[in-house]
Design an enzyme around this catalytic site. Structure first.
Site, PDB file in Angstrom:
ATOM      1  N   ASP A  43     -37.471 -12.459  16.077  1.00 24.28           N
ATOM      2  CA  ASP A  43     -37.679 -11.178  15.389  1.00 24.28           C
ATOM      3  C   ASP A  43     -38.904 -11.258  14.489  1.00 24.28           C
ATOM      4  O   ASP A  43     -39.325 -10.257  13.899  1.00 24.28           O
ATOM      5  CB  ASP A  43     -36.418 -10.711  14.643  1.00 24.28           C
ATOM      6  CG  ASP A  43     -35.922 -11.718  13.624  1.00 24.28           C
ATOM      7  OD1 ASP A  43     -36.539 -12.799  13.495  1.00 24.28           O
ATOM      8  OD2 ASP A  43     -34.920 -11.435  12.947  1.00 24.28           O
ATOM      9  N   SER A  44     -39.529 -12.445  14.414  1.00 21.01           N
ATOM     10  CA  SER A  44     -40.837 -12.570  13.755  1.00 21.01           C
ATOM     11  C   SER A  44     -41.844 -11.661  14.458  1.00 21.01           C
ATOM     12  O   SER A  44     -42.891 -11.326  13.895  1.00 21.01           O
ATOM     13  CB  SER A  44     -41.321 -14.024  13.791  1.00 21.01           C
ATOM     14  OG  SER A  44     -41.254 -14.529  15.117  1.00 21.01           O
ATOM     15  N   ASP A  82     -33.750 -13.282  19.725  1.00 22.76           N
ATOM     16  CA  ASP A  82     -33.146 -13.103  18.400  1.00 22.76           C
ATOM     17  C   ASP A  82     -32.325 -11.830  18.338  1.00 22.76           C
ATOM     18  O   ASP A  82     -32.756 -10.780  18.822  1.00 22.76           O
ATOM     19  CB  ASP A  82     -34.257 -12.973  17.342  1.00 22.76           C
ATOM     20  CG  ASP A  82     -34.440 -14.245  16.553  1.00 22.76           C
ATOM     21  OD1 ASP A  82     -33.522 -15.087  16.540  1.00 22.76           O
ATOM     22  OD2 ASP A  82     -35.519 -14.404  15.949  1.00 22.76           O
ATOM     23  N   LYS A 111     -29.958 -15.729  19.671  1.00 23.95           N
ATOM     24  CA  LYS A 111     -29.964 -16.515  18.425  1.00 23.95           C
ATOM     25  C   LYS A 111     -29.531 -15.619  17.268  1.00 23.95           C
ATOM     26  O   LYS A 111     -29.961 -14.465  17.184  1.00 23.95           O
ATOM     27  CB  LYS A 111     -31.358 -17.100  18.152  1.00 23.95           C
ATOM     28  CG  LYS A 111     -31.437 -17.843  16.812  1.00 23.95           C
ATOM     29  CD  LYS A 111     -32.657 -18.732  16.713  1.00 23.95           C
ATOM     30  CE  LYS A 111     -33.929 -18.029  16.346  1.00 23.95           C
ATOM     31  NZ  LYS A 111     -33.917 -17.312  15.049  1.00 23.95           N
ATOM     32  N   GLU A 113     -28.705 -15.621  12.925  1.00 24.14           N
ATOM     33  CA  GLU A 113     -28.852 -16.314  11.649  1.00 24.14           C
ATOM     34  C   GLU A 113     -27.512 -16.338  10.930  1.00 24.14           C
ATOM     35  O   GLU A 113     -26.826 -15.311  10.866  1.00 24.14           O
ATOM     36  CB  GLU A 113     -29.882 -15.605  10.764  1.00 24.14           C
ATOM     37  CG  GLU A 113     -31.294 -15.691  11.317  1.00 24.14           C
ATOM     38  CD  GLU A 113     -32.320 -15.004  10.426  1.00 24.14           C
ATOM     39  OE1 GLU A 113     -31.988 -14.638   9.280  1.00 24.14           O
ATOM     40  OE2 GLU A 113     -33.446 -14.819  10.891  1.00 24.14           O
ATOM     41  N   GLU A 180     -34.358 -24.116   9.510  1.00 23.98           N
ATOM     42  CA  GLU A 180     -35.644 -23.618   8.985  1.00 23.98           C
ATOM     43  C   GLU A 180     -35.842 -24.030   7.532  1.00 23.98           C
ATOM     44  O   GLU A 180     -34.987 -23.792   6.676  1.00 23.98           O
ATOM     45  CB  GLU A 180     -35.715 -22.085   9.123  1.00 23.98           C
ATOM     46  CG  GLU A 180     -37.060 -21.544   8.623  1.00 23.98           C
ATOM     47  CD  GLU A 180     -37.438 -20.167   9.139  1.00 23.98           C
ATOM     48  OE1 GLU A 180     -36.714 -19.602   9.981  1.00 23.98           O
ATOM     49  OE2 GLU A 180     -38.476 -19.655   8.679  1.00 23.98           O
TER      50      GLU A 180
HETATM   51  O1  KIV Z   1     -38.143 -15.138  14.557  1.00 24.22           O
HETATM   52  C1  KIV Z   1     -38.578 -16.303  14.656  1.00 24.22           C
HETATM   53  O2  KIV Z   1     -39.735 -16.544  14.999  1.00 24.22           O
HETATM   54  C2  KIV Z   1     -37.674 -17.398  14.342  1.00 24.22           C
HETATM   55  C3  KIV Z   1     -38.276 -18.754  14.195  1.00 24.22           C
HETATM   56  C4  KIV Z   1     -38.925 -18.840  12.881  1.00 24.22           C
HETATM   57  C5  KIV Z   1     -37.288 -19.822  14.394  1.00 24.22           C
HETATM   58  O3  KIV Z   1     -36.518 -17.178  14.157  1.00 24.22           O
END
Ligand code: KIV
Length: 277
Positions: A43-44, A82, A111, A113, A180
């Site tokens: 989600d970055s 994500d 993924k 969090e 992280e």
């Molecule tokens: O969204 C992302 O890029 C991430 C990484 C920082 C692991 O979750």
């Protein structure tokens, strides 16, 4: 053939796992060709592709859009997508439904969090057959709301809590866990105390694998330059240089040349001119 969960988990204690983010078809193709094991549709992408200040505004629609493009570009890598903020917190059924949408968009795993507090959610996603990667330590979706960017597990109590979170995710059936910005000593302890691979970002050399944001690796993103991200290229400068040359060629008439142009047949041109006249 894309890497399976078993391919990834069997790398623990034998070979380091390389993970990189990707959000589009072309980058996914190039990273896949470079041989990384996992393409993470992070989600970055909300920050580096869409210009948000953080990952909070990212939607399921945007994540599905990125995931579809990345999955079209990969050949051998596993695609992990994500789950964005508030796509899994409200209820287990919301989490299952949204995990399913990402899988239908081409992801092989999702993924999330969080630690103990999402243990049952992780279990319910895993139980229906969707592989889950955990993400603890600095959690961009929520840690930023509470305390901003901060290294995690700097005290005994914080470290113990993190170890418990890792164990909870392992028990819930996660196949790997991103750590992280966790102190390197605590990352090593976590890595040694669970049977699934840890994937570090800013968490030292002892994790089972490493993940970086592709824009950091290529030196494309200039707004944020985390200390832990090694920049292998400085593409931002090269891109500005190339586009400046293009502009100057357009203005001076150096571009396009004959070799960049197409021609109509001479007789057709004559006929056209006559008809216009
Ligand atoms: O969204 C992302 O890029 C991430 C990484 C920082 C692991 O979750």
């Amino acid at each position: 053939m894309p890497k399976s969960v078993r391919d990834i988990t069997s790398m623990k204690n034998s070979k380091k796992i390389t993970v990189i983010t990707a959000y589009d078809y072309t980058t996914a193709q190039l990273c896949d060709r470079a041989g990384v094991e996992i393409l993470l549709v992070g989600d970055s992408g909300g920050m580096v592709m869409l210009g948000y200040e953080n990952t909070i505004p990212v939607t399921m629609e945007q994540m599905c859009f990125f995931t579809e493009a990345v999955s079209r570009g990969r050949k051998d890598a596993m695609v992990v997508a994500d789950m964005p903020f508030m796509s899994y917190q409200a209820s287990k059924s919301q989490a299952i439904e949204n995990a399913g949408r990402l899988i239908k968009s081409g992801a092989d795993a999702v993924k999330l969090e969080g630690g103990i507090e999402i243990k049952e959610t992780v279990r319910s996603i895993v139980d229906i057959g969707i592989p889950v990667m955990g993400h603890i330590g600095f959690q961009p979706q929520t840690t930023t709301l509470q305390e901003g960017y901060k290294v995690q597990a700097k005290t005994k109590d914080a470290a113990l809590a993190l170890i418990q979170n890792a164990r909870a995710l392992e028990e819930a059936g996660a196949f790997s866990i991103v750590l992280e910005m966790v102190t390197k000593e605590v990352s090593k302890i976590i890595t040694e105390s669970i049977s699934i691979p840890t994937i570090g970002i800013g968490s030292g050399p002892d994790c089972d694998g490493q993940v970086l944001v592709v824009h950091d690796v290529l030196g494309l993103f200039e707004k944020l330059k985390p200390k832990f991200a090694k920049r292998y290229l400085e593409l931002a400068g090269d891109i500005v240089k190339a586009i400046t040359s293009y502009k100057s060629d357009v203005v001076s008439g150096k571009f396009p040349l004959q070799e960049h142009s197409f021609s109509i047949d001479k007789t057709e041109l004559e006929r056209l001119r006559k008809e216009i006249a």
